[in-house]
Design an enzyme around this catalytic site. Sequence first.
Site, PDB file in Angstrom:
ATOM      1  N   CYS A 114     127.588   1.135  55.738  1.00  0.00           N
ATOM      2  CA  CYS A 114     126.794   1.222  56.940  1.00  0.00           C
ATOM      3  C   CYS A 114     127.636   0.828  58.111  1.00  0.00           C
ATOM      4  CB  CYS A 114     125.837   0.087  56.742  1.00  0.00           C
ATOM      5  SG  CYS A 114     124.647  -0.100  58.038  1.00  0.00           S
ATOM      6  N   TRP A 146     119.707  -0.815  47.884  1.00  0.00           N
ATOM      7  CA  TRP A 146     120.943  -1.649  47.955  1.00  0.00           C
ATOM      8  C   TRP A 146     120.900  -2.542  46.865  1.00  0.00           C
ATOM      9  CZ3 TRP A 146     124.699  -0.065  51.053  1.00  0.00           C
ATOM     10  CH2 TRP A 146     124.413   0.306  52.309  1.00  0.00           C
ATOM     11  N   ARG A 188     110.975  -2.370  55.081  1.00  0.00           N
ATOM     12  CA  ARG A 188     112.234  -1.891  54.944  1.00  0.00           C
ATOM     13  C   ARG A 188     113.131  -2.907  54.712  1.00  0.00           C
ATOM     14  NH1 ARG A 188     113.690  -0.643  59.621  1.00  0.00           N
ATOM     15  NH2 ARG A 188     115.101   1.336  59.119  1.00  0.00           N
ATOM     16  N   THR A 190     116.738  -3.829  54.803  1.00  0.00           N
ATOM     17  CA  THR A 190     118.144  -3.117  55.683  1.00  0.00           C
ATOM     18  C   THR A 190     119.186  -4.155  55.538  1.00  0.00           C
ATOM     19  OG1 THR A 190     117.532  -3.941  57.823  1.00  0.00           O
ATOM     20  CG2 THR A 190     116.498  -1.865  57.156  1.00  0.00           C
ATOM     21  N   VAL A 191     120.435  -3.527  55.767  1.00  0.00           N
ATOM     22  CA  VAL A 191     121.610  -4.409  56.203  1.00  0.00           C
ATOM     23  C   VAL A 191     122.094  -3.800  57.434  1.00  0.00           C
ATOM     24  CG1 VAL A 191     122.290  -4.717  53.793  1.00  0.00           C
ATOM     25  CG2 VAL A 191     123.122  -2.594  55.011  1.00  0.00           C
ATOM     26  N   GLU A 206     118.938  -7.273  62.328  1.00  0.00           N
ATOM     27  CA  GLU A 206     119.240  -6.435  63.919  1.00  0.00           C
ATOM     28  C   GLU A 206     120.665  -6.741  64.130  1.00  0.00           C
ATOM     29  OE1 GLU A 206     120.431  -4.180  66.439  1.00  0.00           O
ATOM     30  OE2 GLU A 206     118.329  -4.008  65.709  1.00  0.00           O
ATOM     31  N   SER A 207     121.423  -5.725  63.830  1.00  0.00           N
ATOM     32  CA  SER A 207     122.882  -5.733  64.072  1.00  0.00           C
ATOM     33  C   SER A 207     123.374  -6.440  65.366  1.00  0.00           C
ATOM     34  CB  SER A 207     123.701  -4.577  63.677  1.00  0.00           C
ATOM     35  OG  SER A 207     123.290  -3.405  64.761  1.00  0.00           O
ATOM     36  N   TYR A 254     123.638  10.505  63.923  1.00  0.00           N
ATOM     37  CA  TYR A 254     122.302  10.378  63.096  1.00  0.00           C
ATOM     38  C   TYR A 254     121.388  11.526  63.381  1.00  0.00           C
ATOM     39  CZ  TYR A 254     124.114   6.404  60.160  1.00  0.00           C
ATOM     40  OH  TYR A 254     124.842   5.764  59.455  1.00  0.00           O
TER      41      TYR A 254
END
Length: 399
Positions: A114, A146, A188, A190-191, A206-207, A254
């Site tokens: 990711c 995951w 969801r 997420t990573v 949130e990255s 994407y």
Amino acid sequence: MANCFAPHLSFPTFTPRHFSPRMSHQSPKPSTTTTTSIFTSATKLLWGPSLPPGLLISTARTAWTTVWQLMMTQLAPSDSSGSYTRPTSKFRLDPTQFPSAASSELHLYVGLPCPWAHRTLIVRALKGLNDAVTVSIASPGQDGSWEFKDNNIPIKDKDKLIPSLDKANRCRNLKEVYKSRTGGYDGRCTVPMLWDSRKKEVVCNESYDIIEFFNSGLNELARNANLDLSPPELKEMIQDWNQIVYPKVNNGVYRCGFAQSQEAYDGAVNELFSTLDEIEDHLSSNRYLCGERLTLADVCLFTTLIRFDPVYNVLFKCTKKKLVEYPNLYGYLRDMYQIPGVAATCDISAIMDGYYKTLFPLNASGIQPAISSSGDQESLLRPHNRDLVGKAVEAQLAV
């Protein structure tokens, strides 16, 4: 801004009711060779050496298109034009109210394929937070979730990043971790995801929030506390670059790969490459996006560039150019890769596996192409001479 979800796809796994896993050893599974031979014999019997009848082809095309559209609806939500629309993150951090390091026990969940999770690993490494923020590395599961695996690989370097068991909660998959928070969670999974082991709570998924927090919120625990990847005098410029790079490049690849109409793809691919052309020109006279200083904007761009030739150029149809055809961008990629600590966060094999073997609607065969020479470690370690860029411009201006 962004994260990777499950990774991008989650389908249920079906087990026939009459099948008993306990008795599976009694009926050996047919080999791939045997299955292929039976299929080949059947096709020869039905229509000989000719192609299948037109009706069969058209029926198969219709069926596959319908299934593809159903899967893509879950994989990549789109608007009415077929353009990919990335869902927003659920758990956010307020940069003016970062959690106290003293009252938290932070653990980071990531997946190596990711790009959004990759950002957090890079800033964690650059700031020297490896001891302060432990990490668990999930792998893409067969159903798209995951999950955590014990690879039974002896690790001499405690900072080496390889898929692992869940070190914080001993869960089997990331969904279980999310559900274990106070109040549960069914959204969801997420990573990247930052977890507080003391409070048993999701801090953030949130990255960009996480890398801002790692940059300035944990300096009392950081070995490289003096490194500031978002200095006050450059914040506005960083934000300007983020507003270009995120929608057109980070998410732009994407939007190309997940486009569900020709119109959506054409718009995304043209915008992506016109932006790469602009950045290429900018880097002819600037070592980094904001001049001579490495910033969070560079970290965000890097994680897309490192995946460009191995994945996005092929799988996501970003085919106008390879990154290696951009001298400044490719030199910039090598420059950043060679910064101490960065290469250790990059696992090209895991990246290739995570995309080509997991994104079934985009690569139904699961066949992974050979990696181009521009993306292998030997090429990325070649001299880049980017440290001379700014000096060369200064010399020209002085004449």
